[in-house]
Design an enzyme around this catalytic site. Sequence first.
Site, PDB file in Angstrom:
ATOM      1  N   ASP A  40      27.284 -62.526 -48.320  1.00 30.72           N
ATOM      2  CA  ASP A  40      27.109 -63.534 -49.355  1.00 30.72           C
ATOM      3  C   ASP A  40      25.860 -63.498 -49.976  1.00 30.72           C
ATOM      4  O   ASP A  40      24.965 -64.414 -50.117  1.00 30.72           O
ATOM      5  CB  ASP A  40      27.390 -65.139 -48.977  1.00 30.72           C
ATOM      6  CG  ASP A  40      28.928 -65.230 -48.713  1.00 30.72           C
ATOM      7  OD1 ASP A  40      29.581 -64.394 -48.655  1.00 30.72           O
ATOM      8  OD2 ASP A  40      29.273 -66.510 -48.684  1.00 30.72           O
ATOM      9  N   ASP A  63      37.846 -64.247 -38.999  1.00 27.98           N
ATOM     10  CA  ASP A  63      39.061 -64.539 -39.715  1.00 27.98           C
ATOM     11  C   ASP A  63      38.805 -65.856 -40.464  1.00 27.98           C
ATOM     12  O   ASP A  63      38.719 -67.118 -39.780  1.00 27.98           O
ATOM     13  CB  ASP A  63      40.417 -64.454 -38.796  1.00 27.98           C
ATOM     14  CG  ASP A  63      41.570 -64.344 -39.574  1.00 27.98           C
ATOM     15  OD1 ASP A  63      41.604 -64.992 -40.490  1.00 27.98           O
ATOM     16  OD2 ASP A  63      42.560 -63.658 -38.673  1.00 27.98           O
ATOM     17  N   ASP A  74      36.140 -74.264 -46.694  1.00 30.36           N
ATOM     18  CA  ASP A  74      34.820 -74.645 -47.358  1.00 30.36           C
ATOM     19  C   ASP A  74      34.782 -74.454 -48.893  1.00 30.36           C
ATOM     20  O   ASP A  74      34.222 -75.235 -49.679  1.00 30.36           O
ATOM     21  CB  ASP A  74      33.749 -74.092 -46.646  1.00 30.36           C
ATOM     22  CG  ASP A  74      33.905 -72.680 -46.568  1.00 30.36           C
ATOM     23  OD1 ASP A  74      34.634 -71.977 -47.065  1.00 30.36           O
ATOM     24  OD2 ASP A  74      32.852 -71.962 -46.011  1.00 30.36           O
TER      25      ASP A  74
HETATM   26  C1  GDL Z   1      32.707 -66.194 -47.022  1.00 31.76           C
HETATM   27  C2  GDL Z   1      31.749 -66.283 -45.994  1.00 31.76           C
HETATM   28  C3  GDL Z   1      31.841 -67.595 -44.839  1.00 31.76           C
HETATM   29  C4  GDL Z   1      32.874 -68.637 -45.452  1.00 31.76           C
HETATM   30  C5  GDL Z   1      34.094 -68.240 -45.866  1.00 31.76           C
HETATM   31  C6  GDL Z   1      35.098 -69.037 -46.674  1.00 31.76           C
HETATM   32  C7  GDL Z   1      32.359 -64.586 -44.572  1.00 31.76           C
HETATM   33  C8  GDL Z   1      31.869 -63.450 -43.790  1.00 31.76           C
HETATM   34  N1  GDL Z   1      31.127 -65.358 -45.059  1.00 31.76           N
HETATM   35  O1  GDL Z   1      32.678 -65.432 -47.653  1.00 31.76           O
HETATM   36  O2  GDL Z   1      30.559 -68.325 -44.729  1.00 31.76           O
HETATM   37  O3  GDL Z   1      33.006 -69.642 -44.797  1.00 31.76           O
HETATM   38  O4  GDL Z   1      33.871 -67.193 -46.911  1.00 31.76           O
HETATM   39  O5  GDL Z   1      34.667 -69.547 -47.666  1.00 31.76           O
HETATM   40  O6  GDL Z   1      33.341 -64.947 -44.500  1.00 31.76           O
END
Ligand code: GDL
Length: 463
Positions: A121, A227, A233
């Site tokens: 991200d 996973d 979120d």
């Molecule tokens: C993401 C973020 C993670 C987040 C998830 C779901 C990875 C490696 N990084 O991109 O922090 O919780 O999506 O929204 O998954």
Amino acid sequence: MGAGSFICGVVEGFYGRPWSAAQRRQLFAWMRSWGMNTYLYAPKDDLKHRLLWRELYPQNEADELEALIRDCQSQGLNFIYAIAPGLDISCSSRRDAAALRKKVSQLLELGCQQFAILFDDIQPVLSPEDAKAFESVASAQSFVANNLLQFLRGNVAAANLLFCPTPYCRSMSGPPRHSDYLRQIGKLLESSIRIFWTGPDIISETITVESIRELQRVIRRKPLLWDNLHANDYDQRRVYLGPYAGRPLELRDEVCGILSNPNCEFEANYVPLRTLAMYADADADWDPRAAYQSALKGWLLSWKTHKTGGISMHELELFCDCFYLPFQSGSRAEAFLGDLQHLLKIPPGDWGAAGRRFEQLCSDLDGLFDKMTALKNRDLLYALYRHVWELREEVMLLRKYLSWRKAKSGARPRYRDAGYRSGIFRGGLAAQLQRLLPMDEEGCFRHPSLSVAKNKSNGSRAL
Ligand code: GDL
């Protein structure tokens, strides 16, 4: 964590409020009793994990972390601390390299022995200084990670490192064999460093063996699955209580482990994590639905209420079927939806069995929602409250709407209900914006006024 052992556990890696010490303690107890082995500390909104990664933890926070590490390890689990410096690290800067060493030294002092470095991200671009020192983002990140590993090895002989790449799924990298970034990471990262991957997408409905084999050839090792199947979120109106699913058992031979990044609401994660542990442990047969039902039996113990006639297994299954997986409802919720879609299409006189089933399910859900408010485990209730509330409102509206249609014997004038006031019910700017640009079943967007304009002009193109 032995070189050959399958990593199985949890990454607290979501955006939003990090879990509390008590929740993490409960997590460790679950993990231990289910045979999981690894907890990765990576809460995106712990400031000192990511945004302010250079800052050391002040004494009170350091004490809390030390206790957390101790709790985790005393349950026989690996505690891994992740640092995410990618937002503003200068990979060529000696000062930043020193800041990174200082930060992990603090964690080493607190008892942590294992680490991860995350570059997810962030923008995949080199800063002007880094562009002078490195050929690519991949070489800059590999340089930082390899140096960090070397430093760790000076402190902990068997130290290892986990690495999250910037494109960490196929939808970001494109086909791995065509990704220069992944190819370079595979070549440049020290061979023992494990690389995270979330599958074809950030939230992957399924992950195939072939897709992972293709990746292995490029990154020159088995990936470690991060996973996000149960992560919520990205849409806090959802919660996922369904089983670990969409991954064949053979996948276990192609990855070096699986860490689930689950629902932000800690208490919602019993079934998702229990079934992941079952998947990791399963023999030849693996049936996610059977695992789900078995996990629900364990979870039912947490669903005691202050009223007599508490929540039954049947009710719990119905409830969890309503909040199942990102791309799928549980079978009982599917059946409920199917009945409803059917009822809305046909005249009330023909409702028959589907009408009775619908009515029964509405009463079951209503009764269940009432019982939930009497849950002894209040944290569990609070974790699920908003989801229950929203669903209840919608179910009750449909119930009223259908009984009104029945009374009007099938007429279709507009229905208004004082209990569902415009501006209050489904209100708010985000909801208004959604109505401006609805998404169809195929995932396409088209704003409604466009089709109205089109109809009015007899099919000619509207601007
Ligand atoms: C993401 C973020 C993670 C987040 C998830 C779901 C990875 C490696 N990084 O991109 O922090 O919780 O999506 O929204 O998954």
